[in-house]
Scaffold this motif. Structure first.
Motif, mmCIF file in Angstrom:
data_model
loop_
_atom_site.group_PDB
_atom_site.id
_atom_site.type_symbol
_atom_site.label_atom_id
_atom_site.label_comp_id
_atom_site.label_asym_id
_atom_site.label_seq_id
_atom_site.Cartn_x
_atom_site.Cartn_y
_atom_site.Cartn_z
ATOM 1 N N PRO A 1 0.814 -1.225 0.000
ATOM 2 C CA PRO A 1 0.000 0.000 0.000
ATOM 3 C C PRO A 1 0.843 1.268 0.000
ATOM 4 C CG PRO A 1 -0.017 -1.015 2.171
ATOM 5 C CD PRO A 1 0.735 -1.948 1.271
ATOM 6 N N CYS A 2 0.238 2.312 -0.516
ATOM 7 C CA CYS A 2 0.845 3.651 -0.502
ATOM 8 C C CYS A 2 -0.044 4.573 0.318
ATOM 9 C CB CYS A 2 0.961 4.215 -1.917
ATOM 10 S SG CYS A 2 2.179 3.371 -2.921
ATOM 11 N N GLN A 3 0.535 5.634 0.789
ATOM 12 C CA GLN A 3 -0.204 6.637 1.547
ATOM 13 C C GLN A 3 0.215 8.007 1.024
ATOM 14 O OE1 GLN A 3 0.952 7.327 5.734
ATOM 15 N NE2 GLN A 3 -1.177 6.826 6.209
ATOM 16 N N PHE A 4 -0.754 8.874 0.875
ATOM 17 C CA PHE A 4 -0.510 10.231 0.397
ATOM 18 C C PHE A 4 -0.832 11.186 1.530
ATOM 19 C CE2 PHE A 4 -2.091 14.133 -1.633
ATOM 20 C CZ PHE A 4 -1.026 14.435 -2.465
ATOM 21 N N ARG A 5 0.048 12.171 1.749
ATOM 22 C CA ARG A 5 -0.185 13.094 2.860
ATOM 23 C C ARG A 5 0.254 14.506 2.472
ATOM 24 N NH1 ARG A 5 3.025 11.442 7.796
ATOM 25 N NH2 ARG A 5 1.584 9.723 7.726
ATOM 26 N N ILE A 6 -0.564 15.462 2.861
ATOM 27 C CA ILE A 6 -0.197 16.871 2.739
ATOM 28 C C ILE A 6 0.060 17.370 4.151
ATOM 29 C CG2 ILE A 6 -0.951 19.184 2.058
ATOM 30 C CD1 ILE A 6 -2.717 17.832 -0.071
ATOM 31 N N PHE B 1 8.818 1.827 3.334
ATOM 32 C CA PHE B 1 9.948 1.499 2.473
ATOM 33 C C PHE B 1 10.561 2.740 1.840
ATOM 34 C CE2 PHE B 1 11.938 0.300 -1.522
ATOM 35 C CZ PHE B 1 12.730 -0.762 -1.129
ATOM 36 N N LEU B 2 9.725 3.571 1.242
ATOM 37 C CA LEU B 2 10.227 4.685 0.450
ATOM 38 C C LEU B 2 9.289 5.872 0.583
ATOM 39 C CD1 LEU B 2 12.312 4.951 -2.222
ATOM 40 C CD2 LEU B 2 10.111 5.062 -3.351
ATOM 41 N N THR B 3 9.850 7.068 0.612
ATOM 42 C CA THR B 3 9.053 8.293 0.678
ATOM 43 C C THR B 3 9.496 9.220 -0.449
ATOM 44 O OG1 THR B 3 8.964 8.113 3.088
ATOM 45 C CG2 THR B 3 8.362 10.236 2.138
ATOM 46 N N VAL B 4 8.514 9.765 -1.144
ATOM 47 C CA VAL B 4 8.769 10.769 -2.184
ATOM 48 C C VAL B 4 8.100 12.058 -1.708
ATOM 49 C CG1 VAL B 4 8.453 11.407 -4.607
ATOM 50 C CG2 VAL B 4 8.747 8.994 -3.986
ATOM 51 N N VAL B 5 8.899 13.135 -1.590
ATOM 52 C CA VAL B 5 8.410 14.392 -1.018
ATOM 53 C C VAL B 5 8.602 15.540 -2.000
ATOM 54 C CG1 VAL B 5 8.684 16.069 0.858
ATOM 55 C CG2 VAL B 5 9.018 13.652 1.307
ATOM 56 N N PHE C 1 4.078 7.831 0.426
ATOM 57 C CA PHE C 1 4.830 6.792 1.129
ATOM 58 C C PHE C 1 4.507 5.424 0.537
ATOM 59 C CE2 PHE C 1 3.771 10.198 4.065
ATOM 60 C CZ PHE C 1 4.983 10.481 4.676
ATOM 61 N N LEU C 2 5.526 4.671 0.142
ATOM 62 C CA LEU C 2 5.368 3.252 -0.154
ATOM 63 C C LEU C 2 5.621 2.563 1.176
ATOM 64 C CD1 LEU C 2 5.020 0.794 -2.011
ATOM 65 C CD2 LEU C 2 7.488 0.937 -2.493
ATOM 66 N N LEU C 3 4.594 1.942 1.743
ATOM 67 C CA LEU C 3 4.671 1.423 3.111
ATOM 68 C C LEU C 3 5.347 0.063 3.153
ATOM 69 C CD1 LEU C 3 1.179 2.681 4.302
ATOM 70 C CD2 LEU C 3 3.410 3.722 4.696
ATOM 71 N N GLY C 4 4.629 -0.945 3.533
ATOM 72 C CA GLY C 4 5.138 -2.308 3.605
ATOM 73 C C GLY C 4 4.001 -3.247 3.292
ATOM 74 N N PRO C 5 4.288 -4.524 3.076
ATOM 75 C CA PRO C 5 3.232 -5.461 2.680
ATOM 76 C C PRO C 5 2.199 -5.652 3.785
ATOM 77 C CG PRO C 5 5.220 -6.641 3.255
ATOM 78 C CD PRO C 5 5.561 -5.181 3.298
ATOM 79 N N LYS C 6 0.938 -5.735 3.380
ATOM 80 C CA LYS C 6 -0.129 -5.938 4.376
ATOM 81 C C LYS C 6 -0.255 -7.393 4.800
ATOM 82 C CE LYS C 6 -3.371 -2.277 4.168
ATOM 83 N NZ LYS C 6 -4.733 -2.007 4.451
ATOM 84 N N GLU C 7 -0.087 -8.317 3.858
ATOM 85 C CA GLU C 7 -0.409 -9.711 4.162
ATOM 86 C C GLU C 7 0.759 -10.670 3.996
ATOM 87 O OE1 GLU C 7 -3.923 -10.606 1.915
ATOM 88 O OE2 GLU C 7 -4.975 -8.880 2.722
ATOM 89 N N THR C 8 1.938 -10.141 3.744
ATOM 90 C CA THR C 8 3.108 -11.005 3.654
ATOM 91 C C THR C 8 4.175 -10.496 4.619
ATOM 92 O OG1 THR C 8 4.048 -9.721 1.833
ATOM 93 C CG2 THR C 8 2.706 -11.633 1.227
ATOM 94 N N ILE C 9 5.136 -11.318 4.856
ATOM 95 C CA ILE C 9 6.191 -11.010 5.816
ATOM 96 C C ILE C 9 7.213 -10.062 5.202
ATOM 97 C CG2 ILE C 9 8.151 -12.095 6.993
ATOM 98 C CD1 ILE C 9 6.336 -14.357 7.728
ATOM 99 N N VAL C 10 7.737 -9.163 6.031
ATOM 100 C CA VAL C 10 8.843 -8.296 5.626
ATOM 101 C C VAL C 10 10.132 -9.035 5.950
ATOM 102 C CG1 VAL C 10 10.055 -6.123 6.040
ATOM 103 C CG2 VAL C 10 7.553 -6.184 6.132
ATOM 104 N N GLU C 11 10.942 -9.245 4.920
ATOM 105 C CA GLU C 11 12.242 -9.881 5.107
ATOM 106 C C GLU C 11 13.093 -9.617 3.881
ATOM 107 O OE1 GLU C 11 12.237 -14.195 5.229
ATOM 108 O OE2 GLU C 11 10.483 -14.250 3.935
#
Length: 171
Positions: free
Chosen positions: A20-25, A48-52, A117-127
């Motif tokens: 998922p991604c999140q957008f914020r002002i 994971f990654l943020t673009v500003v 923001f590119l966040l992290g996986p919702k339903e899989t493991i981070v590794e």
């Protein structure tokens, strides 16, 4: 962008498809009393990654060098700033560095930044992918669910990269 990052590390398969991604002002209403103070305290991004797109007139974004010194990021019209967060550090097995940063009030007025923001996986493991784990570069972090990591950061108030310490593999 995630696919190109993975390919740059020599990976054929890149798992960012369903992350998922999140957008914020962000709006900072700075008053004369705020000048010199932090508008946003020191932190790392949890994903994971943020673009500003930073405010081109106010500035105030500062990043911490590995030495611990903060340096200002001067706004440059028409440019975007990209930085890695905590999940990138885990996923890359320490190859990517989660950037500590803050916003400092430099002048009175309304400062606005726009972030994706590119966040992290919702339903899989981070590794770290197996290709990034070798005898020369052994796995640094235990695999975990992104939501568990977010809860650790939030409930323990560990917003400047310290939450990663809870997931380090012990030698």
């Amino acid at each position: 962008m995630g696919r190109k990052i993975g390919h740059g590390l020599g990976l054929k398969e890149v798992p960012f498809e369903n992350w998922p991604c999140q957008f914020r002002i962000n709006k900072y209403p700075f008053t004369p009393e705020n000048i010199g103070s932090d508008g946003l305290r020191t932190h790392t991004d949890n994903g994971f990654l943020t673009v500003v797109q930073d405010d081109e007139q106010f500035g105030g974004l500062e990043v911490m060098q590995k030495s611990g010194n903060f340096v200002p990021v001067e706004p440059s019209p028409g440019t975007l700033l990209v930085n890695f967060g905590d999940i990138a550090t885990v996923w890359s097995n320490g190859r990517f560095y989660n950037v500590k940063h803050k916003v400092v009030c430099k002048q009175e007025g309304i400062r606005i930044s726009i972030a994706t923001f590119l966040l992290g996986p919702k339903e899989t493991i981070v590794e770290a992918p197996p290709e990034l784990v070798t005898s020369e570069n052994p796995r640094l972090y235990v695999p975990f669910m992104f939501e568990d990591f977010r809860k650790t950061r939030f409930f323990k108030h560990l917003n400047a990269g310290e939450a990663l310490d809870h997931f380090l593999l012990k030698p």
